[in-house]
Design a protein around this motif. Structure first.
Motif, PDB file in Angstrom:
ATOM      1  N   SER A 181      -5.046  41.238  62.482  1.00 58.96           N
ATOM      2  CA  SER A 181      -6.057  42.275  62.572  1.00 58.96           C
ATOM      3  C   SER A 181      -6.059  43.021  61.241  1.00 58.96           C
ATOM      4  O   SER A 181      -4.996  43.394  60.741  1.00 58.96           O
ATOM      5  CB  SER A 181      -5.737  43.226  63.729  1.00 58.96           C
ATOM      6  OG  SER A 181      -6.673  44.277  63.756  1.00 58.96           O
ATOM      7  N   PHE A 182      -7.238  43.219  60.673  1.00 56.90           N
ATOM      8  CA  PHE A 182      -7.370  43.863  59.366  1.00 56.90           C
ATOM      9  C   PHE A 182      -8.492  44.882  59.454  1.00 56.90           C
ATOM     10  O   PHE A 182      -9.552  44.622  60.025  1.00 56.90           O
ATOM     11  CB  PHE A 182      -7.685  42.796  58.307  1.00 56.90           C
ATOM     12  CG  PHE A 182      -7.878  43.351  56.924  1.00 56.90           C
ATOM     13  CD1 PHE A 182      -6.789  43.585  56.095  1.00 56.90           C
ATOM     14  CD2 PHE A 182      -9.153  43.603  56.442  1.00 56.90           C
ATOM     15  CE1 PHE A 182      -6.965  44.084  54.812  1.00 56.90           C
ATOM     16  CE2 PHE A 182      -9.339  44.098  55.158  1.00 56.90           C
ATOM     17  CZ  PHE A 182      -8.244  44.345  54.340  1.00 56.90           C
ATOM     18  N   ARG A 183      -8.255  46.063  58.873  1.00 60.77           N
ATOM     19  CA  ARG A 183      -9.247  47.144  58.886  1.00 60.77           C
ATOM     20  C   ARG A 183      -9.436  47.674  57.481  1.00 60.77           C
ATOM     21  O   ARG A 183      -8.462  47.923  56.763  1.00 60.77           O
ATOM     22  CB  ARG A 183      -8.766  48.270  59.786  1.00 60.77           C
ATOM     23  CG  ARG A 183      -9.734  49.429  59.906  1.00 60.77           C
ATOM     24  CD  ARG A 183      -9.117  50.550  60.759  1.00 60.77           C
ATOM     25  NE  ARG A 183     -10.080  51.564  61.116  1.00 60.77           N
ATOM     26  CZ  ARG A 183     -10.462  52.558  60.323  1.00 60.77           C
ATOM     27  NH1 ARG A 183      -9.958  52.671  59.098  1.00 60.77           N
ATOM     28  NH2 ARG A 183     -11.350  53.443  60.739  1.00 60.77           N
ATOM     29  N   ILE A 207     -10.620  40.104  62.709  1.00 58.05           N
ATOM     30  CA  ILE A 207      -9.563  39.596  63.575  1.00 58.05           C
ATOM     31  C   ILE A 207      -9.608  38.076  63.573  1.00 58.05           C
ATOM     32  O   ILE A 207     -10.668  37.477  63.392  1.00 58.05           O
ATOM     33  CB  ILE A 207      -9.681  40.124  65.027  1.00 58.05           C
ATOM     34  CG1 ILE A 207     -11.032  39.730  65.634  1.00 58.05           C
ATOM     35  CG2 ILE A 207      -9.472  41.626  65.069  1.00 58.05           C
ATOM     36  CD1 ILE A 207     -11.122  40.031  67.129  1.00 58.05           C
ATOM     37  N   GLY A 208      -8.460  37.480  63.727  1.00 55.33           N
ATOM     38  CA  GLY A 208      -8.393  36.020  63.780  1.00 55.33           C
ATOM     39  C   GLY A 208      -7.066  35.516  63.261  1.00 55.33           C
ATOM     40  O   GLY A 208      -6.081  36.240  63.186  1.00 55.33           O
ATOM     41  N   ARG A 236      -8.492  33.080  58.273  1.00 60.62           N
ATOM     42  CA  ARG A 236      -9.217  31.840  57.968  1.00 60.62           C
ATOM     43  C   ARG A 236     -10.251  31.522  59.048  1.00 60.62           C
ATOM     44  O   ARG A 236     -11.301  30.969  58.760  1.00 60.62           O
ATOM     45  CB  ARG A 236      -8.235  30.674  57.848  1.00 60.62           C
ATOM     46  CG  ARG A 236      -7.125  30.876  56.830  1.00 60.62           C
ATOM     47  CD  ARG A 236      -7.556  30.800  55.393  1.00 60.62           C
ATOM     48  NE  ARG A 236      -8.067  29.470  55.083  1.00 60.62           N
ATOM     49  CZ  ARG A 236      -8.991  29.226  54.142  1.00 60.62           C
ATOM     50  NH1 ARG A 236      -9.471  30.198  53.419  1.00 60.62           N
ATOM     51  NH2 ARG A 236      -9.404  28.005  53.915  1.00 60.62           N
ATOM     52  N   GLU A 237      -9.922  31.847  60.304  1.00 61.10           N
ATOM     53  CA  GLU A 237     -10.812  31.587  61.439  1.00 61.10           C
ATOM     54  C   GLU A 237     -10.817  32.827  62.323  1.00 61.10           C
ATOM     55  O   GLU A 237      -9.761  33.263  62.784  1.00 61.10           O
ATOM     56  CB  GLU A 237     -10.333  30.377  62.258  1.00 61.10           C
ATOM     57  CG  GLU A 237     -10.268  29.073  61.476  1.00 61.10           C
ATOM     58  CD  GLU A 237     -11.632  28.567  61.048  1.00 61.10           C
ATOM     59  OE1 GLU A 237     -12.627  28.770  61.794  1.00 61.10           O
ATOM     60  OE2 GLU A 237     -11.722  27.973  59.947  1.00 61.10           O
ATOM     61  N   GLY A 238     -11.989  33.407  62.530  1.00 61.24           N
ATOM     62  CA  GLY A 238     -12.042  34.612  63.351  1.00 61.24           C
ATOM     63  C   GLY A 238     -13.413  35.256  63.324  1.00 61.24           C
ATOM     64  O   GLY A 238     -14.433  34.582  63.197  1.00 61.24           O
ATOM     65  N   LEU A 239     -13.398  36.576  63.410  1.00 59.65           N
ATOM     66  CA  LEU A 239     -14.635  37.349  63.455  1.00 59.65           C
ATOM     67  C   LEU A 239     -14.517  38.567  62.549  1.00 59.65           C
ATOM     68  O   LEU A 239     -13.457  39.169  62.448  1.00 59.65           O
ATOM     69  CB  LEU A 239     -14.925  37.832  64.880  1.00 59.65           C
ATOM     70  CG  LEU A 239     -15.174  36.766  65.925  1.00 59.65           C
ATOM     71  CD1 LEU A 239     -15.232  37.404  67.313  1.00 59.65           C
ATOM     72  CD2 LEU A 239     -16.464  36.013  65.635  1.00 59.65           C
ATOM     73  N   ALA A 240     -15.643  38.918  61.943  1.00 62.50           N
ATOM     74  CA  ALA A 240     -15.724  40.140  61.145  1.00 62.50           C
ATOM     75  C   ALA A 240     -16.756  41.054  61.793  1.00 62.50           C
ATOM     76  O   ALA A 240     -17.914  40.673  61.955  1.00 62.50           O
ATOM     77  CB  ALA A 240     -16.135  39.823  59.711  1.00 62.50           C
ATOM     78  N   VAL A 290     -19.942  38.722  62.383  1.00 60.07           N
ATOM     79  CA  VAL A 290     -20.147  37.459  61.685  1.00 60.07           C
ATOM     80  C   VAL A 290     -18.896  36.609  61.865  1.00 60.07           C
ATOM     81  O   VAL A 290     -17.768  37.107  61.713  1.00 60.07           O
ATOM     82  CB  VAL A 290     -20.411  37.691  60.179  1.00 60.07           C
ATOM     83  CG1 VAL A 290     -20.625  36.363  59.461  1.00 60.07           C
ATOM     84  CG2 VAL A 290     -21.609  38.605  59.974  1.00 60.07           C
ATOM     85  N   ALA A 291     -19.081  35.344  62.175  1.00 61.75           N
ATOM     86  CA  ALA A 291     -17.956  34.423  62.280  1.00 61.75           C
ATOM     87  C   ALA A 291     -17.316  34.244  60.904  1.00 61.75           C
ATOM     88  O   ALA A 291     -18.002  34.251  59.874  1.00 61.75           O
ATOM     89  CB  ALA A 291     -18.423  33.076  62.818  1.00 61.75           C
ATOM     90  N   VAL A 292     -16.000  34.095  60.927  1.00 66.10           N
ATOM     91  CA  VAL A 292     -15.250  33.737  59.724  1.00 66.10           C
ATOM     92  C   VAL A 292     -14.762  32.311  59.946  1.00 66.10           C
ATOM     93  O   VAL A 292     -14.048  32.032  60.918  1.00 66.10           O
ATOM     94  CB  VAL A 292     -14.062  34.687  59.480  1.00 66.10           C
ATOM     95  CG1 VAL A 292     -13.224  34.202  58.300  1.00 66.10           C
ATOM     96  CG2 VAL A 292     -14.552  36.106  59.264  1.00 66.10           C
ATOM     97  N   SER A 293     -15.179  31.410  59.071  1.00 66.73           N
ATOM     98  CA  SER A 293     -14.791  30.003  59.161  1.00 66.73           C
ATOM     99  C   SER A 293     -14.251  29.557  57.813  1.00 66.73           C
ATOM    100  O   SER A 293     -14.891  29.781  56.776  1.00 66.73           O
ATOM    101  CB  SER A 293     -15.993  29.131  59.540  1.00 66.73           C
ATOM    102  OG  SER A 293     -16.522  29.521  60.791  1.00 66.73           O
ATOM    103  N   ASN A 294     -13.074  28.960  57.839  1.00 70.72           N
ATOM    104  CA  ASN A 294     -12.439  28.488  56.614  1.00 70.72           C
ATOM    105  C   ASN A 294     -12.313  29.609  55.574  1.00 70.72           C
ATOM    106  O   ASN A 294     -12.520  29.390  54.383  1.00 70.72           O
ATOM    107  CB  ASN A 294     -13.207  27.286  56.047  1.00 70.72           C
ATOM    108  CG  ASN A 294     -12.370  26.483  55.087  1.00 70.72           C
ATOM    109  OD1 ASN A 294     -11.144  26.474  55.145  1.00 70.72           O
ATOM    110  ND2 ASN A 294     -13.042  25.805  54.164  1.00 70.72           N
ATOM    111  N   GLY A 295     -12.043  30.833  56.058  1.00 73.39           N
ATOM    112  CA  GLY A 295     -11.822  31.958  55.163  1.00 73.39           C
ATOM    113  C   GLY A 295     -13.068  32.568  54.556  1.00 73.39           C
ATOM    114  O   GLY A 295     -12.972  33.369  53.624  1.00 73.39           O
ATOM    115  N   MET A 296     -14.246  32.202  55.088  1.00 75.31           N
ATOM    116  CA  MET A 296     -15.504  32.705  54.530  1.00 75.31           C
ATOM    117  C   MET A 296     -16.428  33.168  55.648  1.00 75.31           C
ATOM    118  O   MET A 296     -16.361  32.660  56.771  1.00 75.31           O
ATOM    119  CB  MET A 296     -16.196  31.603  53.721  1.00 75.31           C
ATOM    120  CG  MET A 296     -15.404  31.130  52.525  1.00 75.31           C
ATOM    121  SD  MET A 296     -16.168  29.711  51.697  1.00 75.31           S
ATOM    122  CE  MET A 296     -17.753  30.382  51.263  1.00 75.31           C
ATOM    123  N   LEU A 297     -17.317  34.122  55.322  1.00 75.77           N
ATOM    124  CA  LEU A 297     -18.341  34.521  56.275  1.00 75.77           C
ATOM    125  C   LEU A 297     -19.235  33.316  56.546  1.00 75.77           C
ATOM    126  O   LEU A 297     -19.671  32.639  55.615  1.00 75.77           O
ATOM    127  CB  LEU A 297     -19.170  35.685  55.721  1.00 75.77           C
ATOM    128  CG  LEU A 297     -18.408  36.994  55.525  1.00 75.77           C
ATOM    129  CD1 LEU A 297     -19.284  38.005  54.781  1.00 75.77           C
ATOM    130  CD2 LEU A 297     -17.951  37.564  56.861  1.00 75.77           C
TER     131      LEU A 297
END
Length: 139
Positions: free
Chosen positions: A3-5, A137-138, A35-39, A104-111
């Motif tokens: 988790s990052f804020r 988060i992810g 690398r995989e998650g949500l922003a 926004v989905a985060v996939s492979n470390g990118m939006l």
């Protein structure tokens, strides 16, 4: 799960503006190590918004004109809210139309955007410092 804020602060001197904050959100994703998650990106002020659309000046001017037709700033006496001494009732209404946040989905470390998508901060009552929350988060 990580988790990052991060808070992104800005000062828009104009009353209304649309600011592309995609680079700041991309930087937050890199800093998060996710690398995989949500922003989640949201305006932390009730007279501002965060939305996704094309970074095209004509479209932004169209938004501004359309929003001003829907909720004109003047005369300020038209709004009950402004009877409290405020002059920003229109900004509250514009924010409601444009929305508070995006995910926004985060996939492979990118939006993980669709074609032409960018993240914007919509300011409708500028002139002071405001912030946007970026929560990632992810894994």
């Amino acid at each position: 799960m990580k988790s990052f804020r991060k808070e992104v602060w800005m000062h828009v001197p104009a009353r209304r503006a649309m600011v592309n904050i995609t680079p700041q959100v991309e930087q937050a994703v890199r800093e998060s190590g996710v690398r995989e998650g949500l922003a989640l990106v949201n305006a932390m002020h009730i007279t501002a918004s965060v939305f996704i659309n094309d970074d095209e000046g004509g479209l932004h001017r169209d938004y501004d004109s359309w929003l001003e037709e829907l909720a004109p700033h003047a005369p300020v006496s038209r709004y009950q809210h402004n009877l409290t001494g405020e002059d920003n009732a229109d900004a509250h209404l514009k924010r409601q139309v444009m929305g508070r946040e995006v995910v926004v989905a985060v996939s492979n470390g990118m939006l993980d955007f669709g074609p032409w998508e960018q993240i914007f901060y919509g300011e409708f009552d500028g002139g002071r410092r405001k912030r946007v929350l970026v929560k990632i988060i992810g894994e």
